[in-house]
Write a protein that holds these residues in place. Structure first.
Motif, short mmCIF file in Angstrom:
data_model
loop_
_atom_site.label_atom_id
_atom_site.label_comp_id
_atom_site.label_asym_id
_atom_site.label_seq_id
_atom_site.Cartn_x
_atom_site.Cartn_y
_atom_site.Cartn_z
N THR A 121 -10.25 -26.53 -14.56
CA THR A 121 -10.15 -25.14 -14.14
C THR A 121 -10.64 -24.34 -15.31
O THR A 121 -11.39 -23.44 -14.78
CB THR A 121 -8.72 -24.89 -13.90
OG1 THR A 121 -8.14 -25.66 -12.89
CG2 THR A 121 -8.48 -23.45 -13.68
N ALA A 122 -10.63 -24.82 -16.55
CA ALA A 122 -11.30 -23.75 -17.57
C ALA A 122 -12.70 -24.00 -17.45
O ALA A 122 -13.34 -22.78 -17.55
CB ALA A 122 -10.82 -24.77 -18.85
N LYS A 123 -13.26 -25.13 -16.95
CA LYS A 123 -14.81 -25.01 -16.83
C LYS A 123 -15.21 -24.28 -15.61
O LYS A 123 -16.34 -23.46 -15.65
CB LYS A 123 -15.26 -26.60 -16.55
CG LYS A 123 -16.75 -26.79 -16.21
CD LYS A 123 -16.94 -28.12 -16.17
CE LYS A 123 -18.55 -28.41 -15.96
NZ LYS A 123 -18.91 -29.69 -15.42
N ALA A 124 -14.44 -24.13 -14.58
CA ALA A 124 -14.89 -23.13 -13.21
C ALA A 124 -14.73 -21.93 -13.81
O ALA A 124 -15.50 -20.91 -13.27
CB ALA A 124 -13.93 -23.77 -12.15
N ALA A 125 -13.77 -21.44 -14.59
CA ALA A 125 -13.33 -20.23 -15.03
C ALA A 125 -14.65 -19.67 -15.71
O ALA A 125 -15.22 -18.39 -15.76
CB ALA A 125 -12.20 -20.08 -15.78
N LYS A 126 -15.23 -20.67 -16.89
CA LYS A 126 -16.29 -20.23 -17.83
C LYS A 126 -17.53 -19.87 -16.90
O LYS A 126 -18.50 -18.94 -17.28
CB LYS A 126 -16.39 -21.21 -18.75
CG LYS A 126 -17.36 -20.91 -19.83
CD LYS A 126 -17.44 -22.02 -20.85
CE LYS A 126 -18.64 -21.76 -21.93
NZ LYS A 126 -18.53 -22.85 -23.03
N GLU A 127 -17.98 -20.89 -15.92
CA GLU A 127 -19.00 -20.93 -15.05
C GLU A 127 -18.98 -19.94 -14.12
O GLU A 127 -20.24 -19.59 -13.61
CB GLU A 127 -19.34 -22.43 -14.44
CG GLU A 127 -19.52 -23.36 -15.49
CD GLU A 127 -19.71 -24.79 -14.95
OE1 GLU A 127 -19.48 -24.83 -13.88
OE2 GLU A 127 -20.00 -25.79 -15.58
#
Length: 548
Positions: free
Chosen positions: A335-341
């Motif tokens: 989820t953190a990666k999806a938020a950053k991208e």
């Protein structure tokens, strides 16, 4: 000169002649002349007819003058009628005198007589061919056929075809065949079938049953109790998601769809009878199948039955991402990666974009609330719902319109102030005082801090920790835009997700001159206006900790 009424007369009668008794046009002309067609080759006598241009006087004087006609009859051939005489005025004489006007039934004025002195049948009835013979010549009536069958369309009604207990024969006990059951009028007698009567009974019985069934359904739909299960349900559980703003009927429809309740009406009725007046909140519920409506309502009002993702006030985004991963059963960091991208595609307002030095562009926009999150959802969908909830609340409170009146550059700074008040406050009662401390310290010329905030929470945010035992030397040496001990003014952005009370405190701070604060028990804060008052509280706090 052409003569009318003259000719050889009608041909003798032939058994195959379909126009027997009708002399056609020539026969009608002859009838007007008082002639009758001859049968059996008998000669006919024609009176002399006047010719055109032959206008004389007396009996042959033509139109307007009296005429005398004479018609000869054969007493043996025509039933014994005698010679017909006419007087000088043209009226018939004798006992057989007839009216000079034509019979309405014979519009052409012809009175053709049959062998028996009666009118012939022009309409093709069974007795028309051949014509009846005189009584002296008639033979005995032929024996009727006993194998006569009227067929499916003759002599029987399609619905009541067959027989019953009623026998319509002329003689009691007469069991002769179908041919013997013909009445005197020549029509076959009918008998009703017991099978047909049974069909009628079944049809009417089925109709009455249908009326009764639909009548019962009509009564049940409007006056009967709604269908409902009994008991607390089975051991099988299902996850039911209730969206935000869903009312009783929408919730009931979802529960029925999942097999929890038997009918929507039963659920709505049970919910309306809730004595506490509580409402069912949006979220994810773990329910049992085949529950009574009352049991379903009771379980949904119990917080322990909810399986929602709860975002607490003041939560940082890093903690929220981890919770989403767990709920969606995703690998850590997904989820953190999806938020950053994808943060630009999640619905952030324009005033929240393009700020430099941000640790997380979504910080402050994962609004604290209860969210229905279940396995199978995409993390982007969950984050988008949280951002939408934040936008709704910020617009409702008026962050964009009120920021300037508070001496701030815009709603982004106002949101950052609220996050600081949320991080440093320990109760809802002191958020307004905490917000005033922030505003007073931000003043560049204030005599206490000279524009420095010096909040421990900003250092802990960049370190992703929550420590309280921090030395001043450590705090002042760490070079980071979020470290308010190292830089003056506000940090680049929010350091958590503030709740509604912290937001309201930032929008409506106190005006009492507060510059300092400290929490002695970790639950409540004490505020002071001068540094000396603040140092006294610090010594009190340290003494309490050393005594522990």
């Amino acid at each position: 000169m052409t003569e009318y009424g003259r000719g050889q007369g009608s041909e003798p009668w032939h058994p195959e002649d379909p126009l027997f008794g009708d002399g056609g046009w020539e026969g009608q002309q002859q009838a007007h002349a008082g002639q009758q067609p001859a049968y059996g080759g008998q000669p006919q006598h024609y009176p002399q007819q006047p010719q055109y241009g032959d206008w004389g006087t007396g009996e042959q004087s033509g139109y307007g003058q009296s005429q005398q006609y004479q018609q000869q009859y054969d007493p043996q051939q025509y039933g014994g009628q005698g010679h017909q005489q006419y007087d000088e005025n043209g009226w018939p004489t004798g006992t057989h005198a007839q009216a000079p006007y034509p019979d309405p039934a014979d519009p052409y004025g012809q009175q053709t007589v049959g062998y028996d002195g009666q009118q012939p049948d022009y309409y093709g009835t069974p007795d028309a061919y051949p014509p009846p013979e005189p009584p002296s010549r008639r033979s005995e009536e032929p024996e009727q056929r006993t194998d006569w069958d009227p067929g499916p369309d003759q002599g029987e009604h399609a619905f009541f075809a067959g027989g019953d207990d009623d026998d319509d024969s002329d003689e009691p006990g007469d069991d002769s065949g179908r041919g013997d059951r013909r009445g005197r009028g020549g029509k076959p007698k009918k008998r009703r079938s017991g099978c047909a009567c049974l069909v009628v009974v079944l049809v009417f019985g089925g109709g009455l049953s249908g009326v009764g069934y639909y009548g019962y359904q009509f009564y049940q739909d409007r006056f009967g109790a709604a269908p409902d299960f009994a008991g607390d349900g089975t051991n099988e559980t299902v996850t039911v998601t209730i969206p935000k703003g869903a009312g009783g009927y929408a919730i009931g429809q979802e529960l029925k769809k999942q097999g929890v309740v038997k009918s929507v009406d039963a659920f709505v009725a049970a919910q309306s009878q809730n004595p506490d007046g509580k409402t069912i909140q949006a979220g994810v519920y773990v329910m049992k199948k085949e529950m009574s409506a009352a049991s379903a309502v009771e379980m949904m009002l119990d917080p322990s039955s909810q399986n929602n993702l709860i975002i607490a006030e003041g939560s940082r985004n890093t903690a929220v991402y981890q919770e989403i991963d767990k709920r969606l059963e995703l690998s850590k960091g997904t989820t953190a990666k999806a938020a950053k991208e994808n943060y630009k595609d999640l619905g952030l307002p324009d005033w929240a974009l393009n700020h430099p030095n941000l640790k997380d562009p979504l910080e402050g926009f994962l609004y604290p609330s209860s969210y229905a999150v279940s396995k199978g959802q995409k993390p982007e969908a969950v984050l988008k719902e949280m951002v939408a909830r934040a936008n709704e609340k910020y617009e409702e409170l008026g962050l964009e319109t009120k920021a300037k009146s508070l001496g701030l550059d815009g709603p982004w700074q106002l949101l950052t102030v609220a996050s600081l008040a949320q991080a440093e406050g320990t109760s809802h009662d002191d958020f307004r005082k905490m917000a005033e401390v922030v505003y007073n310290r931000l003043e560049p010329g204030n005599p206490e801090t000279y524009g420095s905030l010096e909040f421990d929470s900003t250092y802990n945010y960049i370190k992703n920790q929550s420590k309280i035992d921090l030395s001043i030397a450590e705090l002042r040496q760490y070079d980071n835009p979020y470290n308010t001990y190292y830089v003056k003014g506000l940090p680049p952005g929010p350091i958590d997700n503030p709740g509604e009370e912290a937001l309201r405190g930032a929008l409506n701070p106190t005006d009492d001159g507060w510059y300092y604060f400290i929490s002695l028990d970790g639950k409540t804060s004490k505020f002071t206006k001068t540094l000396a008052e603040h140092e006294e509280l610090v010594e009190e706090f340290n003494a309490s900790r050393s005594g522990d």
